[in-house]
Enzyme design. Sequence first.
Site, PDB file in Angstrom:
ATOM      1  N   GLU A 184       0.842  -1.196   0.000  1.00  0.00           N
ATOM      2  CA  GLU A 184       0.000   0.000   0.000  1.00  0.00           C
ATOM      3  C   GLU A 184       0.875   1.244   0.000  1.00  0.00           C
ATOM      4  O   GLU A 184       0.387   2.348   0.155  1.00  0.00           O
ATOM      5  CB  GLU A 184      -0.971  -0.022   1.185  1.00  0.00           C
ATOM      6  CG  GLU A 184      -0.327  -0.109   2.550  1.00  0.00           C
ATOM      7  CD  GLU A 184      -0.416   1.179   3.321  1.00  0.00           C
ATOM      8  OE1 GLU A 184       0.612   1.887   3.332  1.00  0.00           O
ATOM      9  OE2 GLU A 184      -1.477   1.477   3.890  1.00  0.00           O
ATOM     10  N   CYS A 210      -3.275  -4.437   3.890  1.00  0.00           N
ATOM     11  CA  CYS A 210      -2.209  -5.292   4.406  1.00  0.00           C
ATOM     12  C   CYS A 210      -2.237  -6.715   3.862  1.00  0.00           C
ATOM     13  O   CYS A 210      -1.468  -7.558   4.297  1.00  0.00           O
ATOM     14  CB  CYS A 210      -2.264  -5.334   5.930  1.00  0.00           C
ATOM     15  SG  CYS A 210      -1.995  -3.722   6.667  1.00  0.00           S
ATOM     16  N   HIS A 246      -2.479 -11.745  10.806  1.00  0.00           N
ATOM     17  CA  HIS A 246      -2.061 -10.359  10.557  1.00  0.00           C
ATOM     18  C   HIS A 246      -1.847  -9.667  11.902  1.00  0.00           C
ATOM     19  O   HIS A 246      -2.544  -9.931  12.879  1.00  0.00           O
ATOM     20  CB  HIS A 246      -3.093  -9.604   9.719  1.00  0.00           C
ATOM     21  CG  HIS A 246      -2.659  -8.187   9.483  1.00  0.00           C
ATOM     22  ND1 HIS A 246      -1.426  -7.886   8.960  1.00  0.00           N
ATOM     23  CD2 HIS A 246      -3.270  -6.999   9.748  1.00  0.00           C
ATOM     24  CE1 HIS A 246      -1.294  -6.565   8.905  1.00  0.00           C
ATOM     25  NE2 HIS A 246      -2.397  -6.003   9.380  1.00  0.00           N
TER      26      HIS A 246
END
Lengths: 388, 349, 139
Positions: B82, B114, B236
Amino acid sequence: MRDVAVIGIGLTKFGELWDKSFRNLIAEAGSKAILDSGISGKEIDALYVGSMSAGRFIGQEHVGALVADSSGFAHMHIPSIRVESADASGGLAFRQGYFSVASGMNDIVVIGGVEKMTDVIGAEATDTLATSLDQEWEAFFGSTLAGTYAMIATKHMHDYGTTREQLAQVAVKNHANGALNPYAQFKRPISLENVLKAPMEAYPLTMMDCSPVSDGAAALVLCAAEKAKKYTDKPIKIIGSGQASDTLPLHGRKNICIFESTVYAAKMAYKQAGIKPKDVDVVEVHDSYTIGEILAIEDLGFVKKGEGGKAVENKITTFDGEIPVNPSGGLKAKGHPLGATGVAQIAEIVMQLRGEADKRQIKNAKIGLAHNVGGAGATCLVHILEAM
Amino acid sequence: MKNVGIVSYGAYIPKIRIKTEDIAKAWGKDPETISKGLGIIEKSVPTLDQDVATISVEAARAALKRCRINPQDIGAIYVGSESHPYAVKPTGTIVAEAIGATPIIKVADYEFACKAGTAAIQTCMALVKSKMIKYGIAIGSDTSQAAPGDALEYAASAGGAAFIIGGDNIIAKINETCSFTTDTPDFWRREGRKYPAHGGRFTGGPAYFRHIISNAKNLMEKTGTKPEDYNYAIFHQPNGKFPLRVAKMLGFIPEQVKQGLLCPYVGNTYSGATMIGLSSVLDVAKPGERILLASYGSGAGSDAFDITVTDLISELPRNNAPLISDFLNNKEYIDYAVYAKYRDLLYYD
Amino acid sequence: MVNGAVPRFWREIPQRYNLIGNQCGVCKKIFFPPRESCPECRRKSIGKMKDIKLSGKGKLVTYSIIHAAPKNFEGQIPYPIGIIELDEGPRLTAQIVDCKIDDIKIGMKLESTFRKIQQDGYIGAIYYGYKFKPLEDKK
């Protein structure tokens, strides 16, 4: 080949000359030289002018024509030639003019050197100086001209034990000399402390190890030696001229503590003059950075390789030293308007050999040498002159 | 169906770190509250000369150092990030050129907050399975931005990992992958803006937790596995707390999460986060061990993977490139002033 | 403002990204950047220069720390720059990274790393290439 003599010199003041343009400067120096020589404008066969980077500094190329025009020679249609070899442009213009008279093609030529550096901001000037390096393989990666000389200094200190103080002493000596030169940018003596404590430019060199950003111009009139006495009682003969090249990037050289271009140019000039380094009475060397003067006195053969720092420390290169170096104050104190430098160095030697150097006169100076370097040693010019 | 999996892997984390407490001090916050609250001790910082392209190149080169693949056999490179250095002009072309994989190669850049890197893995898997390519490189890499003073500033860090996906010489077989995607605006960065914005606590329940939990459950249902079947679980990690909490909610224990949890020491490497976690696991994994990975990308979605380490991992010269532990040990701290310089917070033109 | 000049940088991508030099087919000497002909063998070398990828490992010949930088490097000061002699022989100029300034020593072993070299302002192109970092013993 016939002998050639310098019969006139002209200098502007060097410095931050905010109210003077490129064309004001070269016109001033040129007319001073012409008046000094006693020639008339009509007698000039050609103009040779050294300028490193008018394109970047003032957005102007076609400098030959500009100089002819601003000096008032356009209507006379005198050939005008711009010469470039970074900050050795002035020395190269001198050599080209010398060839043209020596060959018999011209009888009288005017040599000019000029740079107007202060019309751009400092970082732009840094960028422009770096164009004298290899743009693709040095400057692209963030190297600067000061950084390149600094890398030589680091290596010289490492290999020969040259000290930070010895480098600083070059600046101290040249400022002491410059204080006596009315044309100099800096007319004040400095201390060792001033150099060592100055803001860092490129380790190990501080700002006070570096020549300044300067505006200025210089000019000379050259004449076939056989006709020189018609104009002046004190013609100064060119007895040796040498030029040599080396790899454009510093990293291309086997030994980065030697400017082979200086070694070869000097060899050529000494041979033509039929003299040895010890015969030289006064020297102007290219001390754009203090380490440059140390390299120069080694590579010109005044001291052995690696002993330049010691020689400076032992005051061998001061006014009353064995081999006085940069009585003008050098590039460091006198200023370094790139294209003007090589011409101004010769003007100083002429003053010394004429005995007209006033407070900075070297006693009994008969033979003088000027050493002009382009970039970090990829071009070098050495000229030897003698009073006739 | 042909096997597909990881043939080699490589990672890169910049050497510079800033401590959470130093960022907290700069904004007059209590360092301990912040550090403990987020579970982040320090984070990696890119120097001015590092960006997603340089990190991706280093990671891809590390992956190639561990195997004997001819770069010309790589048929695709997808870089997920990103914080691509260009808004228009791919990062992947820079990587392809720098590893000698051009010109017969498929390249595109991905963006899905992400999880763009794990999306790249899925694409490479499909291309390998369909025999459109022999090998593909999937990269997740970020030098994530955070507005000065924003809560994100404690976490947003830099790093990335590259996975060579292929059908033979597999060190880790990907048994199954699935995704869970909805339109959930929990975090975004508008076109042309330098810093992202987010919905604060909204980024938790309906976003991170819902997507990861749903997706991990779907995966285990598809594969018929239970949490205890896995040696490692990688989730994550936007901070040091969320992955442990989501693990617990799914029935995993902290021991399964530990090896793949780098956020406390490097911060949130965004697209790099689960991929660096997987690299860390592969650094120590033994044949037969099983890994569950669930990424999360704001916006929002999760990609989950069921992975089994093969016998070939013992033959992979893992020490030919730096291990994650090497990156964790090789560090140099800066203060907030230098951080501001490195992150170009002192914007001038 | 953008300076452009992209072709000038694009042309050197093989050298800047992957240290592609060349070797004289006659005397075997290796050059970086590649040369049209070998300065030693001269006309004998024409048509016999072969591309070769250099290892990127070498040692530091000398260095400086730049404090007054060109425009595109002003944000990076102070930064070290050095001359590196590659194991294969050629020397080049590059920045030294991932090393504390006080730890830089002539003779230290270095290896190449991929970094952003400069950018053409905030809107122009970004140029990548080699910098050098201390060689890690283990890897």
